[in-house]
Scaffold this motif. Structure first.
Motif: not given
Ligand SMILES: Cc1ncc(C[n+]2csc(CCOP(=O)(O)OP(=O)(O)O)c2C)c(N)n1
Length: 326
Positions: A44-50, A66-74
């Motif tokens: 689902q990575e394209a969602i947080a990064v996009g 399911r939050d690690h990706g969003f924390a990193l993207a932020r």
């Protein structure tokens, strides 16, 4: 003029970083180094990064466990994310939140929420603050399709629609709520049909191409910023791993998962596009190596950090003093 690869390469790098951090955390989890639950975002990575590419640092983001990706993207560092997973004092929530409760006020990342749908009302509150204080930030709230059946979702959406709050509500529809497929729980499969009930605009699209995610989210953010009210977006996606690390995944076949990985892996799609645009395999290998160094550094940092401090447990609790004993 910027080329597609100029735009895509940094986004590919961020998606790769998220994937590798999560793969390493899965390894650490089975080694018993991470406690509690661990819900991976792989697929689902394209969602947080996009999304991050469509907003500014002044905007606010909330999501589920399911939050690690969003924390990193932020912008939370890999060190702070990994240390949080390991329950260390150097983690973004001082090791007190763990995998499901990452929080980073400086980067306006307001969680990491474990109660399904509960944070929708919190997001409405944050968006209300911006409107009340006449600030021009937008609040983006992410949740799974399962959350759209929950009372908290209805409550938050209803007020956001009524007050035309500067918010965007984004359902990451990965088809399964834990082990239950959407087709067994919902009579209507197009979730944006809920939008008119809250007097909101709706949008629905596939979330595997990071640039497409960026552009579609940007439109809803623009609408919110212009004072034209919130949007409910449904992004069709897929999680490649189980619901959490303890999920044996018996509710879907390995053929289904493999098929999805082949066709819908956001990293694979972006990599192919970059190669098409003339980026070489060697350039991509160098990028992978550079990301890998950061990931290994984060693991080492987490392993060597002090555990969360028992005495700081109550430092971040919002309750009147003395109530704990009542
Ligand atoms: C109010 C509440 N009910 C039940 C749970 C247990 N639970 C945790 S995750 C989950 C499934 C949620 O699925 P979905 O909203 O589709 O999100 P996804 O995990 O697919 O991203 C459930 C039922 C919970 N955390 N909170």
């Amino acid at each position: 003029m910027t080329s597609v690869s100029d735009e895509l390469l940094p986004l590919y790098r961020q998606m790769l970083q998220i994937r590798r951090i999560e793969e390493e955390s899965a390894k650490a989890y089975v080694q018993g180094k991470i406690g509690g639950f661990l819900h991976l975002y792989i697929g689902q990575e394209a969602i947080a990064v996009g999304t991050e590419a469509a907003i500014t640092k002044d905007d606010n983001v909330l999501t589920t466990y399911r939050d690690h990706g969003f924390a990193l993207a932020r912008g939370t560092t890999p060190r702070a994310v990994m240390a949080e997973l390991f329950g260390r004092d150097t983690g973004c929530s001082r090791g007190l939140g763990g995998s499901m409760h990452m929080f980073d006020k400086d980067n306006r990342f307001f969680g990491g929420h474990a109660i399904v749908g509960g944070h929708v009302a919190v997001a409405a509150g944050i968006a209300f603050r911006a409107k009340y204080l006449k600030q021009d930030n937008v609040t983006l709230c992410f949740f799974g399709e399962g959350a759209t059946n929950i009372g908290g979702f209805h409550e938050g959406m209803s007020l956001a629609g009524l007050w035309k709050l500067p918010a965007v509500f984004i359902c990451e529809n990965n088809l399964y709520s834990m082990g239950t497929p959407l087709v067994r729980t919902m009579p209507e499969k197009d979730l944006t049909k809920k939008a008119p009930g809250y007097a909101m605009a709706g949008d629905r699209f596939e979330g595997h191409d990071v640039l497409e995610v960026r552009d579609r989210i940007a439109k809803a953010v623009e609408r919110a910023r212009a004072g034209d009210g919130p949007t409910l977006i449904e992004i069709l996606t897929y999680r490649f791993r189980g619901h959490s690390m303890s999920d044996p995944g018996k509710y879907r076949t390995s053929e289904e998962v493999e098929e999805r990985k082949k066709k819908h892996d956001p990293l694979r799609i972006s990599r192919a596009k970059l190669l098409d645009e003339g980026i070489s395999e060697a350039d991509l290998d160098a990028l992978h190596e550079e990301v890998e160094e950061g990931v290994q550094d984060a693991v080492k940092f987490a392993e060597e950090s002090e555990p969360a401090k028992r005495e700081s447990m109550f430092d971040y609790v919002l309750a009147p003093e003395g109530d704990a004993d009542a």
